[in-house]
Design a protein around this motif. Sequence first.
Motif, PDB file in Angstrom:
ATOM      1  N   ASN A 123       0.814  -1.224   0.000  1.00 31.66           N
ATOM      2  CA  ASN A 123       0.000   0.000   0.000  1.00 31.66           C
ATOM      3  C   ASN A 123       0.842   1.267   0.000  1.00 31.66           C
ATOM      4  OD1 ASN A 123      -2.448  -1.511   0.172  1.00 31.66           O
ATOM      5  ND2 ASN A 123      -2.095  -1.783   2.375  1.00 31.66           N
ATOM      6  N   THR A 124       2.158   1.135  -0.181  1.00 33.85           N
ATOM      7  CA  THR A 124       3.050   2.289  -0.182  1.00 33.85           C
ATOM      8  C   THR A 124       3.545   2.569  -1.600  1.00 33.85           C
ATOM      9  OG1 THR A 124       4.967   0.871   0.302  1.00 33.85           O
ATOM     10  CG2 THR A 124       3.805   1.845   2.176  1.00 33.85           C
ATOM     11  N   TRP A 125       4.031   3.789  -1.812  1.00 31.98           N
ATOM     12  CA  TRP A 125       4.562   4.180  -3.115  1.00 31.98           C
ATOM     13  C   TRP A 125       5.887   3.445  -3.362  1.00 31.98           C
ATOM     14  CZ3 TRP A 125       8.948   6.258  -5.211  1.00 31.98           C
ATOM     15  CH2 TRP A 125       8.839   6.780  -6.505  1.00 31.98           C
ATOM     16  N   PRO A 126       6.151   2.970  -4.581  1.00 28.28           N
ATOM     17  CA  PRO A 126       5.345   3.152  -5.796  1.00 28.28           C
ATOM     18  C   PRO A 126       4.381   2.015  -6.076  1.00 28.28           C
ATOM     19  CG  PRO A 126       7.473   2.256  -6.392  1.00 28.28           C
ATOM     20  CD  PRO A 126       7.493   2.408  -4.886  1.00 28.28           C
ATOM     21  N   LEU A 127       4.336   1.000  -5.197  1.00 26.09           N
ATOM     22  CA  LEU A 127       3.467  -0.146  -5.457  1.00 26.09           C
ATOM     23  C   LEU A 127       1.998   0.251  -5.503  1.00 26.09           C
ATOM     24  CD1 LEU A 127       5.147  -2.955  -3.313  1.00 26.09           C
ATOM     25  CD2 LEU A 127       5.461  -2.433  -5.724  1.00 26.09           C
ATOM     26  N   ASN A 128       1.618   1.256  -4.696  1.00 26.60           N
ATOM     27  CA  ASN A 128       0.215   1.653  -4.684  1.00 26.60           C
ATOM     28  C   ASN A 128      -0.212   2.345  -5.969  1.00 26.60           C
ATOM     29  OD1 ASN A 128       1.519   4.094  -4.381  1.00 26.60           O
ATOM     30  ND2 ASN A 128       0.602   4.581  -2.397  1.00 26.60           N
ATOM     31  N   ARG A 129       0.743   2.593  -6.871  1.00 29.93           N
ATOM     32  CA  ARG A 129       0.409   3.170  -8.177  1.00 29.93           C
ATOM     33  C   ARG A 129      -0.028   2.090  -9.168  1.00 29.93           C
ATOM     34  NH1 ARG A 129       3.187   7.997  -9.332  1.00 29.93           N
ATOM     35  NH2 ARG A 129       2.000   7.913 -11.305  1.00 29.93           N
ATOM     36  N   TYR A 130       0.114   0.825  -8.772  1.00 30.40           N
ATOM     37  CA  TYR A 130      -0.207  -0.284  -9.675  1.00 30.40           C
ATOM     38  C   TYR A 130      -1.158  -1.266  -8.993  1.00 30.40           C
ATOM     39  CZ  TYR A 130       3.784   1.613 -12.202  1.00 30.40           C
ATOM     40  OH  TYR A 130       4.646   2.447 -12.869  1.00 30.40           O
TER      41      TYR A 130
END
Length: 216
Positions: free
Chosen positions: A90-97
Motif C-alpha cells: 500500500n506504499t509508493w510506488p506499489l500503490n500506483r499499480y
Amino acid sequence: MASFIDPLIAFVSAHAWLAYLTLFLAALLEAVPVVGSVIPGSTIILALSALVPGGELKLQWVLLAAIAGALIGDGSAYIAGHRTQHEILNTWPLNRYPAVIAQSEAFFRRRGIWAVFFARFVPPIRAFVPVTAGALGMERMKFFAANIPAVLLWAPAHVLPGVLAISALHRFGVPHHISLKHYWMVAVILGAAIVGLVTWALRRRQNAAVQPVRPS
C-alpha cells in the motif's frame, strides 16, 4: 529495441566484465517491483548470450551472473515484503499499480508455492510475486524451495537459446560480426518461445497433478 541492443552488444563485446555486470543487473532489476516491469532484462540476457559462441563471453559466467542476479533480486524483494507485511503493498510506488498487485495476490493465493515458481517465467507479475509472497506471510523455506529451482531453470532457458542460435548461424557460414549485428533477434525470439513452452508444460503438469480423480 534494436537501437538500444545493437550498441549495447557492440560496447560490452569489448568489455567482458561490463557484460557480466550488465547480465547480473538485468536479472536483478527484473525482480524489483515496478522497475522490473519496464526493464527489458530478459531481452538483454538473450541478446548478450549471442556473445558466447564467439568467445567474447564464457557460458559458465553468463549463467552465473544471470542466476546470481535473479536470486538476489527475488530474495531481496521477498525479504522486504516479509519484514513490512501487507503494508508494503500500500506504499509508493506499489500503490500506483493496484491492478498488477491484485493480479499478483490472486495468482499467489490460487497457486500458492507454485506461484513463486511460475512467476519467474511470467512478466509482468514476475516483478511483483516475490514481494507479494513475503507480504502475505509465506514461509521463507517454502519461498526459496520454489524460487531457487525456478531460477536454475529460468537462466539456461534465457541463455542457451542465444548460444544455440548464433552457433547454428556460424555453422551455416554466417560471419560472426554479421550474426551479432543482425541476428540477435533470433536468440530473443527463440528464447521467448522456449520459455513460453516450458511455462506451459509446467503449468499443465501442475494442473494435472491437482486434478481430482473422478469415481468410476
